[in-house]
Scaffold this motif. Structure first.
Motif, PDB file in Angstrom:
ATOM      1  N   UNK A 135     -52.244 -46.502 -25.806  1.00  0.00           N
ATOM      2  CA  UNK A 135     -52.451 -45.317 -24.975  1.00  0.00           C
ATOM      3  C   UNK A 135     -51.133 -44.556 -24.946  1.00  0.00           C
ATOM      4  N   UNK A 136     -51.044 -43.508 -25.736  1.00  0.00           N
ATOM      5  CA  UNK A 136     -49.783 -42.768 -25.857  1.00  0.00           C
ATOM      6  C   UNK A 136     -49.415 -42.014 -24.587  1.00  0.00           C
ATOM      7  N   UNK A 137     -50.375 -41.807 -23.688  1.00  0.00           N
ATOM      8  CA  UNK A 137     -50.074 -41.122 -22.426  1.00  0.00           C
ATOM      9  C   UNK A 137     -49.200 -41.987 -21.520  1.00  0.00           C
ATOM     10  N   UNK A 138     -49.308 -43.308 -21.665  1.00  0.00           N
ATOM     11  CA  UNK A 138     -48.562 -44.226 -20.798  1.00  0.00           C
ATOM     12  C   UNK A 138     -47.438 -44.956 -21.503  1.00  0.00           C
ATOM     13  N   UNK A 139     -47.363 -44.853 -22.819  1.00  0.00           N
ATOM     14  CA  UNK A 139     -46.415 -45.658 -23.581  1.00  0.00           C
ATOM     15  C   UNK A 139     -44.991 -45.365 -23.144  1.00  0.00           C
ATOM     16  N   UNK A 140     -44.254 -46.421 -22.863  1.00  0.00           N
ATOM     17  CA  UNK A 140     -42.854 -46.315 -22.497  1.00  0.00           C
ATOM     18  C   UNK A 140     -42.043 -46.422 -23.778  1.00  0.00           C
ATOM     19  N   UNK A 141     -41.398 -45.366 -24.147  1.00  0.00           N
ATOM     20  CA  UNK A 141     -40.694 -45.305 -25.440  1.00  0.00           C
ATOM     21  C   UNK A 141     -39.597 -46.355 -25.592  1.00  0.00           C
ATOM     22  N   UNK A 142     -39.060 -46.855 -24.471  1.00  0.00           N
ATOM     23  CA  UNK A 142     -37.997 -47.854 -24.590  1.00  0.00           C
ATOM     24  C   UNK A 142     -38.542 -49.226 -24.985  1.00  0.00           C
ATOM     25  N   UNK A 143     -39.849 -49.414 -24.899  1.00  0.00           N
ATOM     26  CA  UNK A 143     -40.441 -50.696 -25.275  1.00  0.00           C
ATOM     27  C   UNK A 143     -40.517 -50.817 -26.792  1.00  0.00           C
ATOM     28  N   UNK A 144     -40.433 -52.046 -27.282  1.00  0.00           N
ATOM     29  CA  UNK A 144     -40.589 -52.305 -28.711  1.00  0.00           C
ATOM     30  C   UNK A 144     -42.044 -52.065 -29.086  1.00  0.00           C
ATOM     31  N   UNK A 145     -42.269 -51.288 -30.107  1.00  0.00           N
ATOM     32  CA  UNK A 145     -43.629 -50.966 -30.538  1.00  0.00           C
ATOM     33  C   UNK A 145     -44.326 -52.211 -31.081  1.00  0.00           C
ATOM     34  N   UNK A 146     -45.656 -52.277 -30.925  1.00  0.00           N
ATOM     35  CA  UNK A 146     -46.396 -53.384 -31.533  1.00  0.00           C
ATOM     36  C   UNK A 146     -46.206 -53.362 -33.051  1.00  0.00           C
ATOM     37  N   UNK A 147     -46.260 -54.528 -33.659  1.00  0.00           N
ATOM     38  CA  UNK A 147     -46.128 -54.621 -35.107  1.00  0.00           C
ATOM     39  C   UNK A 147     -47.304 -53.945 -35.799  1.00  0.00           C
ATOM     40  N   UNK A 148     -48.500 -54.142 -35.241  1.00  0.00           N
ATOM     41  CA  UNK A 148     -49.724 -53.579 -35.826  1.00  0.00           C
ATOM     42  C   UNK A 148     -50.526 -52.883 -34.734  1.00  0.00           C
ATOM     43  N   UNK A 149     -51.012 -51.678 -35.046  1.00  0.00           N
ATOM     44  CA  UNK A 149     -51.810 -50.885 -34.111  1.00  0.00           C
ATOM     45  C   UNK A 149     -53.056 -50.412 -34.839  1.00  0.00           C
ATOM     46  N   UNK A 150     -54.217 -50.643 -34.230  1.00  0.00           N
ATOM     47  CA  UNK A 150     -55.468 -50.195 -34.819  1.00  0.00           C
ATOM     48  C   UNK A 150     -55.686 -48.699 -34.659  1.00  0.00           C
ATOM     49  N   UNK A 151     -55.323 -48.148 -33.493  1.00  0.00           N
ATOM     50  CA  UNK A 151     -55.626 -46.748 -33.196  1.00  0.00           C
ATOM     51  C   UNK A 151     -54.734 -46.280 -32.051  1.00  0.00           C
ATOM     52  N   UNK A 152     -54.463 -45.002 -31.989  1.00  0.00           N
ATOM     53  CA  UNK A 152     -53.686 -44.419 -30.887  1.00  0.00           C
ATOM     54  C   UNK A 152     -54.544 -43.349 -30.213  1.00  0.00           C
ATOM     55  N   UNK A 153     -54.537 -43.347 -28.898  1.00  0.00           N
ATOM     56  CA  UNK A 153     -55.260 -42.335 -28.125  1.00  0.00           C
ATOM     57  C   UNK A 153     -54.363 -41.897 -26.972  1.00  0.00           C
ATOM     58  N   UNK A 154     -54.722 -40.798 -26.360  1.00  0.00           N
ATOM     59  CA  UNK A 154     -54.045 -40.368 -25.144  1.00  0.00           C
ATOM     60  C   UNK A 154     -55.075 -40.383 -24.033  1.00  0.00           C
ATOM     61  N   UNK A 155     -54.945 -41.338 -23.136  1.00  0.00           N
ATOM     62  CA  UNK A 155     -55.873 -41.448 -22.021  1.00  0.00           C
ATOM     63  C   UNK A 155     -56.376 -42.865 -21.831  1.00  0.00           C
ATOM     64  N   UNK A 156     -57.141 -43.038 -20.773  1.00  0.00           N
ATOM     65  CA  UNK A 156     -57.689 -44.336 -20.416  1.00  0.00           C
ATOM     66  C   UNK A 156     -58.706 -44.770 -21.467  1.00  0.00           C
ATOM     67  N   UNK A 157     -58.770 -46.058 -21.741  1.00  0.00           N
ATOM     68  CA  UNK A 157     -59.691 -46.594 -22.745  1.00  0.00           C
ATOM     69  C   UNK A 157     -60.571 -47.647 -22.101  1.00  0.00           C
ATOM     70  N   UNK A 158     -61.869 -47.579 -22.387  1.00  0.00           N
ATOM     71  CA  UNK A 158     -62.762 -48.672 -22.008  1.00  0.00           C
ATOM     72  C   UNK A 158     -63.307 -49.288 -23.286  1.00  0.00           C
ATOM     73  N   UNK A 159     -63.483 -50.589 -23.250  1.00  0.00           N
ATOM     74  CA  UNK A 159     -63.942 -51.353 -24.395  1.00  0.00           C
ATOM     75  C   UNK A 159     -65.392 -51.763 -24.177  1.00  0.00           C
ATOM     76  N   UNK A 160     -66.127 -52.045 -25.241  1.00  0.00           N
ATOM     77  CA  UNK A 160     -67.535 -52.340 -25.085  1.00  0.00           C
ATOM     78  C   UNK A 160     -67.811 -53.614 -24.265  1.00  0.00           C
ATOM     79  N   UNK A 161     -66.835 -54.489 -24.122  1.00  0.00           N
ATOM     80  CA  UNK A 161     -67.029 -55.712 -23.349  1.00  0.00           C
ATOM     81  C   UNK A 161     -66.705 -55.525 -21.870  1.00  0.00           C
ATOM     82  N   UNK A 162     -66.262 -54.336 -21.476  1.00  0.00           N
ATOM     83  CA  UNK A 162     -65.910 -54.076 -20.083  1.00  0.00           C
ATOM     84  C   UNK A 162     -67.077 -53.418 -19.341  1.00  0.00           C
ATOM     85  N   UNK A 163     -67.115 -53.641 -18.075  1.00  0.00           N
ATOM     86  CA  UNK A 163     -68.058 -52.972 -17.189  1.00  0.00           C
ATOM     87  C   UNK A 163     -67.223 -52.172 -16.202  1.00  0.00           C
TER      88      UNK A 163
END
Length: 167
Positions: A135-163
């Protein structure tokens, strides 16, 4: 909209999206070598971790239990820092190639806390991180980036397993 009139985007991912993101990170991980162990950040990282474990034939699957939101609601408030609520079976990771998996990175704080635990306490020889979404809207630039990222979005994300619940 929130009270200030600002539109707060919610991205609802489908199982098809999840399959696509898992395939994308699998290809990148494969180029760098299969992991010897996979550690999921529970709860959200469990499903992606299981999918990756099956793709790599990795039977050593473990979990770390962190929370960083106060509820399961969309746009839920966050705790000051990630809270480790339990550690399951991180013994025996010293000197091994470990893949740390979560569903999403918002601020990057939970990933950083888990990375620190596995690097220092568990003494993994090689530690790579994967998230399906940043979630690029919340990403703290001082943090080390993940090694692998599937997708980048700006905003809240819900996953199909969540209610998700409303706020």
């Amino acid at each position: 909209m929130n009270v200030a009139g600002e539109v707060r985007t919610v991205h609802q991912l489908t199982w098809g999206d999840i399959q696509q993101h898992v395939a994308s990170v699998t290809a990148a991980i494969t180029r760098d070598g299969s992991p010897e162990a996979i550690v999921a950040i529970a709860r959200g990282g469990l499903i992606p971790a299981v999918l990756l474990a099956h793709r790599f034939g990795c039977r050593d699957l473990r979990t770390l239990n962190f929370t960083h939101t106060t509820t399961d609601a969309v746009h839920a408030d966050k705790t000051t820092s990630p809270v480790l609520t339990g550690v399951l079976a991180v013994d025996g990771l010293a000197g091994r190639d470990v893949l740390l998996v979560d569903d999403i990175a918002g601020s990057g704080d939970t990933l950083a806390a888990a990375r620190h635990l596995l690097s220092h306490t568990a003494a993994a020889r090689r530690l790579r991180t994967v998230v399906l979404v940043v979630n690029t809207a919340n990403w703290t630039r001082h943090q080390q980036a993940p090694t692998y990222v599937g997708h980048r979005v700006e905003g809240w994300v819900t996953f199909p397993w969540e209610q998700p619940t409303s706020t």
